[in-house]
Design a protein around this motif. Structure first.
Motif, mmCIF file in Angstrom:
data_model
loop_
_atom_site.group_PDB
_atom_site.id
_atom_site.type_symbol
_atom_site.label_atom_id
_atom_site.label_comp_id
_atom_site.label_asym_id
_atom_site.label_seq_id
_atom_site.Cartn_x
_atom_site.Cartn_y
_atom_site.Cartn_z
ATOM 1 N N ASP A 109 -40.285 -7.570 -42.970
ATOM 2 C CA ASP A 109 -39.760 -6.362 -42.349
ATOM 3 C C ASP A 109 -38.253 -6.520 -42.185
ATOM 4 O OD1 ASP A 109 -39.045 -4.255 -40.489
ATOM 5 O OD2 ASP A 109 -41.176 -4.115 -40.010
ATOM 6 N N SER A 110 -37.511 -5.530 -42.607
ATOM 7 C CA SER A 110 -36.049 -5.634 -42.576
ATOM 8 C C SER A 110 -35.509 -5.832 -41.159
ATOM 9 C CB SER A 110 -35.415 -4.390 -43.206
ATOM 10 O OG SER A 110 -35.782 -3.226 -42.493
ATOM 11 N N LYS A 111 -36.229 -5.350 -40.147
ATOM 12 C CA LYS A 111 -35.742 -5.499 -38.768
ATOM 13 C C LYS A 111 -35.811 -6.941 -38.283
ATOM 14 C CE LYS A 111 -40.140 -4.237 -36.515
ATOM 15 N NZ LYS A 111 -40.461 -5.579 -36.022
ATOM 16 N N ASP A 112 -36.545 -7.797 -39.002
ATOM 17 C CA ASP A 112 -36.686 -9.193 -38.594
ATOM 18 C C ASP A 112 -35.663 -10.109 -39.264
ATOM 19 O OD1 ASP A 112 -38.869 -8.559 -36.977
ATOM 20 O OD2 ASP A 112 -40.288 -8.805 -38.637
ATOM 21 N N LEU A 113 -34.782 -9.552 -40.079
ATOM 22 C CA LEU A 113 -33.798 -10.365 -40.791
ATOM 23 C C LEU A 113 -32.615 -10.698 -39.880
ATOM 24 C CD1 LEU A 113 -33.614 -8.411 -44.182
ATOM 25 C CD2 LEU A 113 -35.012 -10.429 -43.667
ATOM 26 N N SER A 114 -32.006 -11.840 -40.141
ATOM 27 C CA SER A 114 -30.768 -12.193 -39.453
ATOM 28 C C SER A 114 -29.623 -11.342 -40.000
ATOM 29 C CB SER A 114 -30.450 -13.672 -39.652
ATOM 30 O OG SER A 114 -30.085 -13.923 -41.010
#
Length: 258
Positions: free
Chosen positions: A150-155
């Motif tokens: 999920d893109s929201k979990d990327l640094s």
């Protein structure tokens, strides 16, 4: 899985320096909005296949200049040429595929990394295969395990890499980079710098990079433009930042501008 994903730059006769061919050339470009002049008489070229860094104090017009390069805005007066053709000769969609842009906040759409990478082709009614998506990730130093994260979990650094990979899906010949490392930690910043140099060297893609980090501007850029109050104060090889020729650029380099 890696493959060459860029087209080579074409020749052009428009240049302000016979040592290189221009990817983008400005001729007397002005830009005003709501009675405020942002750019004044900008003339010069960004060299084909090179990294040009844009430096200058806040409010100097750097981001405005970048937006002019892929038609997000149009100049009030003057002319812009992309690989020797007037910018008005390009269809807007074709221009923005050829001249990609990556922003400081690396905006992501909701969903997976694969969803984000697929977006440019979806907008064109096409589909990006997972193999191709994994190849673009590989080009920015991420493995295919990121595809379904999920893109929201990327640094922050990972989002910036995905943002760059998404820009590469359109196979641009020119990449516009607006403060893409400003909000990153030192390690992530260095990784992005190395990535940009790798893409430039491997695929000969032209880069125009706005940065407030003068060390970055000097060490990453082949050429540098220093902009002050909407004008081009000085241009040349990036070593110019070590010994500016003008008083106003010397003051800027020494921290005399906010």
């Amino acid at each position: 899985m890696n493959k060459a994903i860029f087209h080579k730059g074409s020749a052009s006769a428009i240049t302000t320096d016979l040592r290189y061919k221009p990817a983008i050339h400005f001729s007397g470009v002005d830009y005003s909005i709501d009675g405020t002049t942002i750019l004044k008489g900008v003339t010069g070229s960004f060299p084909d296949g090179k990294i040009t860094t844009l430096a200058g104090p806040s409010g100097a017009g750097k981001t405005t200049l970048l937006k002019l390069c892929n038609g997000l805005i149009s100049p009030t007066s003057g002319d812009i040429y992309i690989h020797g053709r007037h910018i008005h000769e390009y269809e807007p969609v074709d221009l923005r595929r050829m001249v990609g842009i990556a922003l400081q906040n690396a905006p992501m759409v909701k969903g997976s990394v694969y969803r984000n990478l697929s977006l440019p082709l979806e907008l064109a009614g096409k589909k990006l295969s997972e193999d191709d998506a994994a190849s673009f990730l590989e080009d920015v130093g991420l493995d295919e395990s990121f595809l379904h994260r999920d893109s929201k979990d990327l640094s922050g650094g990972q989002k910036q890499k995905v943002s760059i990979a998404r820009t590469l899906v359109n196979r641009p010949r020119i990449l516009l980079l607006d403060e893409i490392t400003a909000s990153l930690d030192q390690t992530s910043c260095r990784e992005i710098e190395q990535l940009i140099v790798k893409i430039n060297q491997r695929y000969n893609v032209t880069m125009v990079w706005i940065t407030h980090n003068l060390d970055q501007a000097r060490t990453i850029g082949h050429y540098t433009w220093v902009m002050i109050e909407g004008e081009v104060a000085e241009t040349g090889e990036s070593s110019l930042l070590e010994s500016p020729k003008t008083d106003e650029v010397r003051r800027f380099v020494k921290g005399g501008f906010a």
